[in-house]
Write a protein that holds these residues in place. Structure first.
Motif, mmCIF file in Angstrom:
data_model
loop_
_atom_site.group_PDB
_atom_site.id
_atom_site.type_symbol
_atom_site.label_atom_id
_atom_site.label_comp_id
_atom_site.label_asym_id
_atom_site.label_seq_id
_atom_site.Cartn_x
_atom_site.Cartn_y
_atom_site.Cartn_z
ATOM 1 N N GLN A 110 -5.928 0.955 -1.884
ATOM 2 C CA GLN A 110 -5.741 0.137 -1.475
ATOM 3 C C GLN A 110 -7.130 -1.221 -1.766
ATOM 4 O O GLN A 110 -7.609 -1.791 -1.919
ATOM 5 C CB GLN A 110 -6.659 0.745 -0.611
ATOM 6 N N LEU B 67 0.838 -1.367 -0.292
ATOM 7 C CA LEU B 67 0.122 0.074 -0.272
ATOM 8 C C LEU B 67 1.236 1.292 -0.120
ATOM 9 O O LEU B 67 0.956 2.192 -0.510
ATOM 10 C CB LEU B 67 -0.492 -0.110 1.537
ATOM 11 N N GLN C 59 -3.972 6.997 -2.193
ATOM 12 C CA GLN C 59 -3.943 5.825 -0.943
ATOM 13 C C GLN C 59 -4.611 4.992 -1.646
ATOM 14 O O GLN C 59 -5.206 3.571 -0.978
ATOM 15 C CB GLN C 59 -3.343 5.970 0.294
ATOM 16 N N THR D 63 1.195 3.936 -3.699
ATOM 17 C CA THR D 63 0.864 5.010 -3.164
ATOM 18 C C THR D 63 2.197 6.402 -3.517
ATOM 19 O O THR D 63 1.512 6.984 -4.715
ATOM 20 C CB THR D 63 0.270 5.349 -2.153
#
Length: 126
Positions: free
Chosen positions: A119, A75, A115, A79
């Motif tokens: 996800q 993650l 983000q 990102t």
């Protein structure tokens, strides 16, 4: 009698509501990706051709999800890649896509939105 019916009723409610929530979340993330320019290079499903039928520019998000499944740092790392871009010398998808690197996207998407999108992408393989 009421207590006996409450648990099954709640279970049914959640079973029905969960897919609707997932569909709404999918729609929200697809819209965010489109308005941020992500879909110019990426698709959700494997096998989407690139311009002129060539290899796609960027990897399909399902492939990304599978590749990074179980990676606790995925993650944060992905990102960061969305925001800052990637190096053509460290291509993780060499030979599989036609793009050499990912451009920085900090002007196109807020970090918080990136983000959330990453996800969601990481959850596609589930």
């Amino acid at each position: 009698m009421r207590k006996t019916l409450a648990a099954p009723a709640l279970a049914l409610l959640f079973a029905v509501a969960a897919p609707a929530h997932a569909d709404a979340r999918d729609d929200q993330m697809v819209k965010l990706a489109a308005t941020s320019g992500c879909t110019a290079c990426h698709g959700i499903e494997t096998g989407r051709p690139g311009p002129g039928g060539a290899k796609p520019i960027g990897p399909a998000w399902r492939d990304v999800s599978v590749k990074y499944r179980g990676d606790a740092n995925a993650l944060a790392a992905l990102t960061e890649t969305v925001m800052r871009g990637s190096s053509p010398y460290e291509s993780h998808w060499k030979g599989e896509v036609s793009g050499l690197s990912m451009p920085p996207n900090a002007v196109a998407i807020r970090r918080e939105d990136a983000q959330q999108l990453v996800q969601w992408i990481l959850g596609l393989a589930k």
